[in-house]
Design an enzyme around this catalytic site. Structure first.
Site, PDB file in Angstrom:
ATOM      1  N   LYS A 147      19.362 -30.637   8.632  1.00  0.00           N
ATOM      2  CA  LYS A 147      20.198 -31.494   7.292  1.00  0.00           C
ATOM      3  C   LYS A 147      20.579 -30.510   6.677  1.00  0.00           C
ATOM      4  O   LYS A 147      19.916 -30.858   5.761  1.00  0.00           O
ATOM      5  CB  LYS A 147      19.132 -33.074   7.369  1.00  0.00           C
ATOM      6  CG  LYS A 147      19.014 -33.429   8.711  1.00  0.00           C
ATOM      7  CD  LYS A 147      19.706 -34.333   9.513  1.00  0.00           C
ATOM      8  CE  LYS A 147      19.880 -34.566  10.608  1.00  0.00           C
ATOM      9  NZ  LYS A 147      21.339 -35.712  11.153  1.00  0.00           N
ATOM     10  N   ASP A 161      25.110 -30.465  10.372  1.00  0.00           N
ATOM     11  CA  ASP A 161      24.980 -31.952  10.549  1.00  0.00           C
ATOM     12  C   ASP A 161      24.659 -31.955   8.409  1.00  0.00           C
ATOM     13  O   ASP A 161      23.625 -32.080   8.357  1.00  0.00           O
ATOM     14  CB  ASP A 161      24.162 -32.677  11.808  1.00  0.00           C
ATOM     15  CG  ASP A 161      24.968 -34.236  11.245  1.00  0.00           C
ATOM     16  OD1 ASP A 161      25.873 -34.427  10.472  1.00  0.00           O
ATOM     17  OD2 ASP A 161      23.977 -35.064  11.698  1.00  0.00           O
ATOM     18  N   GLU A 205      29.335 -30.627  11.581  1.00  0.00           N
ATOM     19  CA  GLU A 205      29.022 -31.319  12.337  1.00  0.00           C
ATOM     20  C   GLU A 205      29.370 -33.020  11.271  1.00  0.00           C
ATOM     21  O   GLU A 205      28.465 -33.150  10.286  1.00  0.00           O
ATOM     22  CB  GLU A 205      27.804 -31.930  12.987  1.00  0.00           C
ATOM     23  CG  GLU A 205      28.257 -33.403  13.408  1.00  0.00           C
ATOM     24  CD  GLU A 205      26.562 -33.811  14.177  1.00  0.00           C
ATOM     25  OE1 GLU A 205      26.390 -33.442  15.179  1.00  0.00           O
ATOM     26  OE2 GLU A 205      26.089 -35.444  14.387  1.00  0.00           O
ATOM     27  N   ASP A 225      30.580 -37.510  14.119  1.00  0.00           N
ATOM     28  CA  ASP A 225      29.306 -38.554  14.655  1.00  0.00           C
ATOM     29  C   ASP A 225      29.943 -40.097  14.009  1.00  0.00           C
ATOM     30  O   ASP A 225      30.610 -40.951  15.184  1.00  0.00           O
ATOM     31  CB  ASP A 225      28.267 -38.014  14.260  1.00  0.00           C
ATOM     32  CG  ASP A 225      26.858 -38.915  14.344  1.00  0.00           C
ATOM     33  OD1 ASP A 225      27.023 -40.174  14.314  1.00  0.00           O
ATOM     34  OD2 ASP A 225      25.960 -38.540  14.443  1.00  0.00           O
ATOM     35  N   LYS A 270      26.084 -42.566  19.876  1.00  0.00           N
ATOM     36  CA  LYS A 270      24.775 -43.275  19.501  1.00  0.00           C
ATOM     37  C   LYS A 270      24.614 -44.601  20.428  1.00  0.00           C
ATOM     38  O   LYS A 270      25.205 -45.232  19.784  1.00  0.00           O
ATOM     39  CB  LYS A 270      24.318 -43.625  17.834  1.00  0.00           C
ATOM     40  CG  LYS A 270      24.615 -42.009  16.852  1.00  0.00           C
ATOM     41  CD  LYS A 270      24.336 -42.113  15.674  1.00  0.00           C
ATOM     42  CE  LYS A 270      22.922 -41.231  15.276  1.00  0.00           C
ATOM     43  NZ  LYS A 270      23.832 -39.729  14.873  1.00  0.00           N
TER      44      LYS A 270
HETATM   45 MG    MG Z   1      25.071 -36.329  12.873  1.00  0.00          MG
END
Ligand code: MG
Length: 368
Positions: free
Chosen positions: A165, A193, A218, A241, A265
């Site tokens: 992250k 990401d 990402e 994403d 997702k």
């Molecule tokens: Mg992501």
């Protein structure tokens, strides 16, 4: 078979690590999960779950899911839950947008569809590919050295794929990616990401500064156009994403050559029915996927396993076992991680049995 009732439950899911932190100083300590039970005239129950990553990751929040389910309930009561496409059509007619609200209801219909034919959901979604599904571990945003330690710690639990992250200060993020890459072993996958947290210039700076490393970038920026401009100015493999929130954006991004991998997702696109459509198209177009959800407990983890396990292995970039991140189990029978992998249940439907004590009393009941 008709839907005779819908029960809605609220479950808090605290994190084992105490806090999950990502871009822009955002974090969650306790996830607000919503579980739905669809009751039928045959005396069966189907279960689904939706769990936003806090109220500020996607346009979704826990209380919104529950309010939206109340809006949809009268429109699907009396319908056959195994007619999943028809149920989805009715939900779309009754409520424009709000895909995450539809996700748990759709998931519960798939659970019932599997139970009725006594087959696991992954069979209904196309079949079981391979023995197991490889998982990634999200490495919560911390100082660089701690994140590298956490990569090593989660490798010891069996993971071989790590998603850092980032999306913070560019200099700090370069240090985070370099520290994690230093402890990476042969055959492992590293993703940085940013969760929309970078401005385009910072995204290009960070990507160029780590361009000698084996790392994926990402979702660097908030808008699709900014992500595209970053993509055109860097050489690292690229994942979208947050911007891939449905079929239209997938097709547009594919046409623009905007990414190498997408993150699919379940609740972001509106449930298993919609995720399956996008999954099948990605397979046809040659786009690998991280198959997961925004967050969740055992029921969502089971649904992820069925969608992922029914996807050809070459197109499975990774998946997640959210039930291993949280301290509360809301159902038995869900996949349990073994050596960084999980398997879809062999039992009918999602293969889960909710824990009634954890669910408690419904916060809302709708009956026909
Ligand atoms: Mg992501």
């Amino acid at each position: 078979m008709k839907i005779t009732g819908i029960n809605v439950f609220q479950v808090d899911l605290p994190l084992k690590e105490g806090r999950y932190a990502w871009a822009d100083g955002k974090y969650v300590e306790v996830f607000d999960s919503t579980v739905v039970e669809i009751l039928t005239s045959d005396g069966m129950s189907g279960f689904g779950e939706v769990c936003p990553l806090g109220p500020f990751y996607l346009p979704a929040f826990g209380a919104g899911a529950r309010a939206g389910i109340g809006e949809l309930a009268p429109h699907i009561l009396g319908q056959d839950p195994t007619e999943v496409q028809k149920i989805y059509y009715l939900m779309d007619r009754a409520l424009l947008g709000h895909p995450y609200v539809k996700s748990a209801l759709d998931m519960a219909c798939w659970d019932l569809a599997g139970k009725v034919v006594k087959r696991p959901v992954c069979h209904l979604l196309g079949g079981r590919f391979g023995d197991s599904v490889a998982l990634y571990r999200a490495i919560s945003q911390r100082p660089a050295a701690e994140m590298a330690e956490n990569v090593a710690r989660y490798r010891a639990e069996g993971y071989r794929k790590f998603q850092l992250k980032v999306g913070g200060d560019a200099g700090d993020d370069i240090a985070r990616i370099r520290a994690a890459a230093e402890v990476l072993q042969h055959g492992e996958t590293l993703v940085a990401d940013a969760n929309t947290g970078w401005l385009a210039a910072d995204a290009i700076r960070v990507s160029n500064a780590v361009s000698d490393l084996d790392v994926y970038i990402e979702q660097p920026c908030r808008t699709y156009e900014k992500c595209l401009s970053v993509r055109e100015n860097i050489h690292l493999p690229f994942i979208l994403d947050e911007n891939i929130d449905g079929l239209d954006m997938l097709l547009r991004a594919h046409g623009d050559r905007a990414m190498d991998v997408i993150n699919l997702k379940i609740s972001k696109v509106g449930g298993i029915t919609r995720a399956r459509q996008i999954r099948d198209l990605c397979v046809s177009l040659g786009i690998p996927m991280t198959i997961e959800d925004s967050w969740g407990g055992d029921i969502i983890t089971a649904a992820i396993a069925h969608l992922a396990h029914s996807t050809p292995e070459a197109y499975r970039f990774s998946s997640t076992d959210f039930n291993s991140y949280v301290t509360v189990s809301n159902a038995g029978g869900a996949p349990q991680r073994v050596d960084g992998t999980m398997q879809a249940s062999e039992h009918p439907g999602l293969g889960i049995e909710p824990d009634r004590e954890v669910l408690g009393e419904p916060v809302a009941r709708y009956v026909s």
